[in-house]
Design an enzyme around this catalytic site. Structure first.
Site, mmCIF file in Angstrom:
data_model
loop_
_atom_site.group_PDB
_atom_site.id
_atom_site.type_symbol
_atom_site.label_atom_id
_atom_site.label_comp_id
_atom_site.label_asym_id
_atom_site.label_seq_id
_atom_site.Cartn_x
_atom_site.Cartn_y
_atom_site.Cartn_z
ATOM 1 C CG ASP A 31 0.198 18.702 -64.416
ATOM 2 O OD1 ASP A 31 1.355 19.122 -64.560
ATOM 3 O OD2 ASP A 31 -0.326 17.855 -65.165
ATOM 4 C CE LYS A 32 -4.542 26.630 -60.097
ATOM 5 N NZ LYS A 32 -5.018 27.823 -60.842
#
EC number: 5.4.99.-
Length: 323
Positions: free
Chosen positions: A139-140
């Site tokens: 994820d970011k």
């Protein structure tokens, strides 16, 4: 940019009667069945010099199979000079320690400035590999180790290894609440039924399994080590939220930050200033796709999580756990 593929093999007695696509998959395991089917249907596969466009066509002993295919550039994303923390690199793979804030793939709201853009700049030939060689994602705002394939063959091997659970991925996380001992969460995950940007434990979702063990106990939090058996979107975040122990700082599944009562101003500042999920991919182990050597890497816990852990440790010293 294109890459020419030229392959030749003679059909053996044991392969007689097999389907063409099955035979090619057996002969060239570095290429996916989907790609082989595309080659056949595009007229790039020849049996004794004659193009065959039928994947189900039967082959016979002594026939000469030739593949004359072209790999086209697989992505329209543009190359961008973005700093990467490269832990390891050779002609086949790159292992990256991804920083927080770096999106892996371009998408809505993130057309550039992603890991994919950085990879295209760092290794231009990777544009011929699907998804610029990305095998799995983080994820970011999750930090840590990712492996990227520099060739189609390496990517095919690594994807297969990932699906066969032959790649070890370990994470470090800090969660809300006191966890007494380790365990396993075996709950299916899919899109949230009403919040389409969220994932959730869903009865008919895809199988997902997360193992966790306690690394350190705090007054009102727990530091965990986790290992994935599968790789669903937001898996650790969803599974931990499902058992009532959301990740510190998780803006999607954790709700508003909830510091424990009686904390110092210094602790409050650190805790409320932690604006991402406290999750880091700390260890990666796999068999190299070319040499098959078992390789392992570790990425140190990033400074923001170190600072958070120190604050939690100090808070626990100031407010001892009553057993």
């Amino acid at each position: 940019m294109t890459l020419e593929i030229n392959l030749k093999s003679e059909i053996t007695a044991t392969q007689t009667g097999q389907r063409l696509d099955q035979t090619l998959a057996d002969l060239y395991p570095d290429y996916s069945r989907t790609r082989i089917k595309e080659w056949i249907q595009s007229g790039w596969v020849y049996i004794d010099g004659i193009a065959s466009t039928k994947p189900r066509e039967k082959v016979l002993e002594g026939q000469l199979i030739a593949v004359e295919a072209t790999l086209q550039e697989e992505t329209a994303a543009k190359a961008q000079a973005i700093d990467l923390d490269i832990v390891y690199e050779d002609d086949h793979i790159i292992v990256i320690n991804k920083q927080a804030g770096l999106v892996v793939h371009p998408g809505a709201g993130n057309q550039d400035g992603t890991l994919m853009n950085a990879l295209l700049h760092h290794s231009p030939g990777i544009e011929l590999v699907p998804r610029a060689g990305i095998v799995h994602r983080l994820d970011k705002d999750t930090t840590g180790l990712m492996v990227v394939a520099k060739t189609v063959e390496a990517q095919t091997h690594l994807v297969s290894a990932l699906q066969a659970r032959e790649i070890t991925r370990e994470y470090e996380a800090v969660v809300l609440g006191s966890i007494i001992s380790g365990g396993t969460i075996d709950e299916p995950i899919d899109r949230h039924p009403t919040k389409r940007t969220h994932m959730a434990v869903v009865h008919n979702g895809k199988p997902a399994m997360t193992h966790y063990r306690v690394a350190e106990k705090f007054r009102a939090h727990t530091r965990l080590r986790l290992r994935l058996e599968s790789g669903r979107t937001h898996q650790i975040r969803v599974h931990m939220a499902h058992i009532g122990h959301t990740l510190v700082g998780d803006p999607v599944y954790g709700g508003r930050p909830r510091p424990p009562k009686g904390v110092t101003p210094e602790f409050f500042e650190v805790y409320m200033g932690f604006k991402r999920q406290a999750l880091h991919a700390i260890r990666l182990e796999l068999a190299h796709p070319y040499t098959f050597e078992i390789m392992s890497w570790q990425a140190p816990v990033p400074e923001d999580m170190v600072t958070l852990t120190r604050a939690l440790r100090k808070d626990t010293e100031d407010n001892p756990i009553v057993v």
